[in-house]
Design a protein around this motif. Structure first.
Motif, short mmCIF file in Angstrom:
data_model
loop_
_atom_site.label_atom_id
_atom_site.label_comp_id
_atom_site.label_asym_id
_atom_site.label_seq_id
_atom_site.Cartn_x
_atom_site.Cartn_y
_atom_site.Cartn_z
N LEU A 157 63.13 61.57 5.70
CA LEU A 157 61.43 62.14 5.01
C LEU A 157 61.49 62.57 3.71
O LEU A 157 59.99 62.18 3.47
N PHE A 158 62.11 62.40 3.27
CA PHE A 158 62.62 63.09 1.19
C PHE A 158 61.69 61.70 0.85
O PHE A 158 61.53 61.30 -0.12
N ASN A 159 62.35 60.50 0.99
CA ASN A 159 62.14 59.00 1.28
C ASN A 159 60.43 58.35 1.12
O ASN A 159 59.67 57.71 0.63
N ASN A 160 60.04 58.98 2.10
CA ASN A 160 58.72 58.62 2.40
C ASN A 160 57.46 59.64 1.78
O ASN A 160 57.01 58.90 1.78
N SER A 161 57.91 60.36 1.59
CA SER A 161 57.68 61.53 1.36
C SER A 161 57.06 61.01 -0.56
O SER A 161 56.11 60.83 -1.12
N ILE A 162 58.11 60.71 -1.28
CA ILE A 162 58.57 60.11 -2.67
C ILE A 162 57.77 59.12 -2.81
O ILE A 162 56.79 58.55 -3.44
N LEU A 163 57.87 57.99 -1.94
CA LEU A 163 57.14 56.51 -1.96
C LEU A 163 55.35 56.78 -1.99
O LEU A 163 54.89 56.64 -2.41
N ILE A 164 54.94 58.33 -1.29
CA ILE A 164 53.29 58.20 -0.79
C ILE A 164 53.15 58.95 -1.96
O ILE A 164 51.66 58.93 -3.40
N PHE A 165 54.13 59.96 -2.54
CA PHE A 165 53.81 60.51 -3.85
C PHE A 165 53.45 59.79 -5.44
O PHE A 165 53.10 59.80 -5.57
N MET A 166 54.44 58.94 -5.23
CA MET A 166 54.46 58.09 -6.49
C MET A 166 53.96 57.38 -6.45
O MET A 166 53.13 57.10 -7.54
N SER A 167 53.08 56.63 -5.25
CA SER A 167 51.87 55.71 -4.87
C SER A 167 50.82 55.99 -5.78
O SER A 167 49.92 55.81 -6.60
N PHE A 168 49.70 57.96 -4.99
CA PHE A 168 49.49 58.54 -6.04
C PHE A 168 49.30 58.51 -7.15
O PHE A 168 48.45 58.11 -8.50
N ALA A 212 69.55 47.59 4.65
CA ALA A 212 70.61 48.26 3.47
C ALA A 212 70.57 47.34 2.63
O ALA A 212 70.60 47.75 1.32
N GLY A 213 70.79 45.78 3.02
CA GLY A 213 70.78 44.62 1.31
C GLY A 213 69.67 44.46 0.84
O GLY A 213 69.96 45.47 -0.54
N CYS A 214 68.68 44.99 1.82
CA CYS A 214 67.55 44.69 0.90
C CYS A 214 66.95 45.82 0.29
O CYS A 214 66.42 45.83 -0.92
N GLN A 215 67.25 47.37 1.05
CA GLN A 215 67.00 48.20 0.14
C GLN A 215 68.44 48.61 -1.18
O GLN A 215 67.88 48.74 -1.87
N ILE A 216 69.17 47.49 -1.40
CA ILE A 216 70.10 47.65 -2.37
C ILE A 216 69.25 47.21 -3.51
O ILE A 216 69.59 47.39 -4.76
N VAL A 217 68.88 46.02 -3.17
CA VAL A 217 68.48 44.72 -3.66
C VAL A 217 67.13 45.80 -5.07
O VAL A 217 66.82 45.26 -5.69
N LEU A 218 66.81 46.15 -4.18
CA LEU A 218 65.55 46.83 -4.27
C LEU A 218 65.15 47.94 -4.84
O LEU A 218 64.90 48.20 -6.47
N PHE A 258 70.10 58.27 -4.92
CA PHE A 258 71.57 59.57 -4.98
C PHE A 258 71.71 59.59 -2.99
O PHE A 258 72.41 59.35 -2.41
N LEU A 259 70.08 60.21 -2.28
CA LEU A 259 70.12 60.56 -1.12
C LEU A 259 70.34 58.89 -0.46
O LEU A 259 70.89 58.97 0.26
N PHE A 260 69.85 57.85 -1.13
CA PHE A 260 69.98 56.61 -0.30
C PHE A 260 71.63 56.50 -0.36
O PHE A 260 72.25 55.85 0.52
N LEU A 261 72.31 56.09 -1.56
CA LEU A 261 74.11 56.36 -1.48
C LEU A 261 74.70 57.11 -0.98
O LEU A 261 75.35 56.83 0.35
N ASN A 262 74.33 58.76 -0.52
CA ASN A 262 75.11 59.70 0.13
C ASN A 262 74.52 59.33 1.61
O ASN A 262 75.78 60.20 2.62
N PHE A 263 73.54 59.26 2.12
CA PHE A 263 73.52 58.70 3.75
C PHE A 263 74.16 57.62 4.21
O PHE A 263 74.53 57.00 4.84
#
Length: 288
Positions: A157-168, A212-218, A258-263
């Motif tokens: 939820l948090f990740n998708n909301s941030i992506l929309i906000f950053m794109s704006f 997860a590997g693709c997300q870490i590289v990104l 931080f959320l990604f690593l924690n998750f």
């Protein structure tokens, strides 16, 4: 064929004459942004609670080919955006090379650091706008996860909301670094959703956590590029355009990291706890 592709992805009048404005672009107001994010979070919570009330069991609800069709659609959209913004960036470099020579700016510096006074119009910002709209298709996966796995991920939820906000923010403030960010993100998403489509149609999955590997590289590439933007901002005369939005964007990226690593650390620890009794039981059976 290549010439036609280049025309429709970088030279078409709709792309060349694009302008981010409240009268010409859909979804470009602050009220729309906050309303859409709030609606996404509220509907996700409502769907999760509704399933808990209606279905006591935790069995997944069948969705048929819908997740596979969504993954394939996201692959095609991501590849289109990647190709479009790559060709558009090349066209912008070709058309404005004389301006950069005057201010001693290289194409790579432009990719990281827009000059002051850059307006959200033209080829590159058209594809940035399409990327912004594609974020709303991306969040459909949250509902698939709720229906299939019967769980709601706060990180998702948090990740998708941030992506929309950053794109704006990229569009609203003509923020530097967005060209490279879109190239990296769409390339990563095309591989991630391609893998999800691969597994959704019943083909074997990878022997390692591919997504997860693709997300870490990104995330790693984003961190390196953010450092580059910061250095160029202090080295270049006048700095980079949209640096205030970039600072806020960097804070949001740090929160995502931080959320990604924690998750994934928590998920890894849970998997180890589940596998430990299994290994112990198998060892006892061998002794017997």
């Amino acid at each position: 064929m290549i010439g036609n592709l280049s025309y429709y992805l970088s030279e078409h009048p709709t792309i060349v004459n694009f302008r981010w404005s409240h009268s010409q672009s859909w979804g470009n107001t602050w009220s729309f942004l906050f309303t859409s994010i709030a609606a996404y979070i509220v509907f996700s919570l409502f769907l999760h609670l509704l399933l808990i009330l209606l279905f006591r069991h935790r069995r997944p609800l069948p969705l048929g080919p819908i997740p596979a069709v969504h993954s394939l659609s996201m692959v095609l959209i991501s590849l289109t955006i990647f190709t479009g913004i790559l060709l558009s960036a090349a066209a912008e470099i070709r058309d404005t090379r004389w301006f950069w020579r005057r201010y001693k700016t290289t194409p790579f510096q432009w990719l990281l650091c827009f000059p002051l006074g850059t307006r959200p119009s033209g080829r590159v910002f058209f594809w940035s706008y399409i990327f912004y709209l594609s974020r709303f298709l991306h969040i459909l996966r949250t509902f698939f996860t709720i229906l299939q796995r019967r769980k709601l991920s706060v990180f998702q939820l948090f990740n998708n909301s941030i992506l929309i906000f950053m794109s704006f923010l990229w569009l609203e403030f003509s923020q530097s670094f967005q060209v490279l960010a879109i190239l990296l993100t769409t390339l990563s998403y095309s591989m991630v959703y391609g893998y999800r489509f691969w597994t959704a149609i019943g083909l074997p999955s990878a022997c390692f956590p591919f997504v997860a590997g693709c997300q870490i590289v990104l995330l790693g590439c984003n961190i390196v590029c953010h450092v580059g933007v910061l250095l160029l901002h202090f080295m270049k005369r006048g700095g980079c355009n949209g640096i205030g939005a970039w600072v806020f964007n960097s804070v949001l990226n740090a929160a995502i990291l931080f959320l990604f690593l924690n998750f994934y650390v928590n998920m890894h620890l849970r998997n180890r706890k589940v596998k430990a009794p299994e290994n112990l039981n198998s060892a006892k059976s061998k002794d017997n």
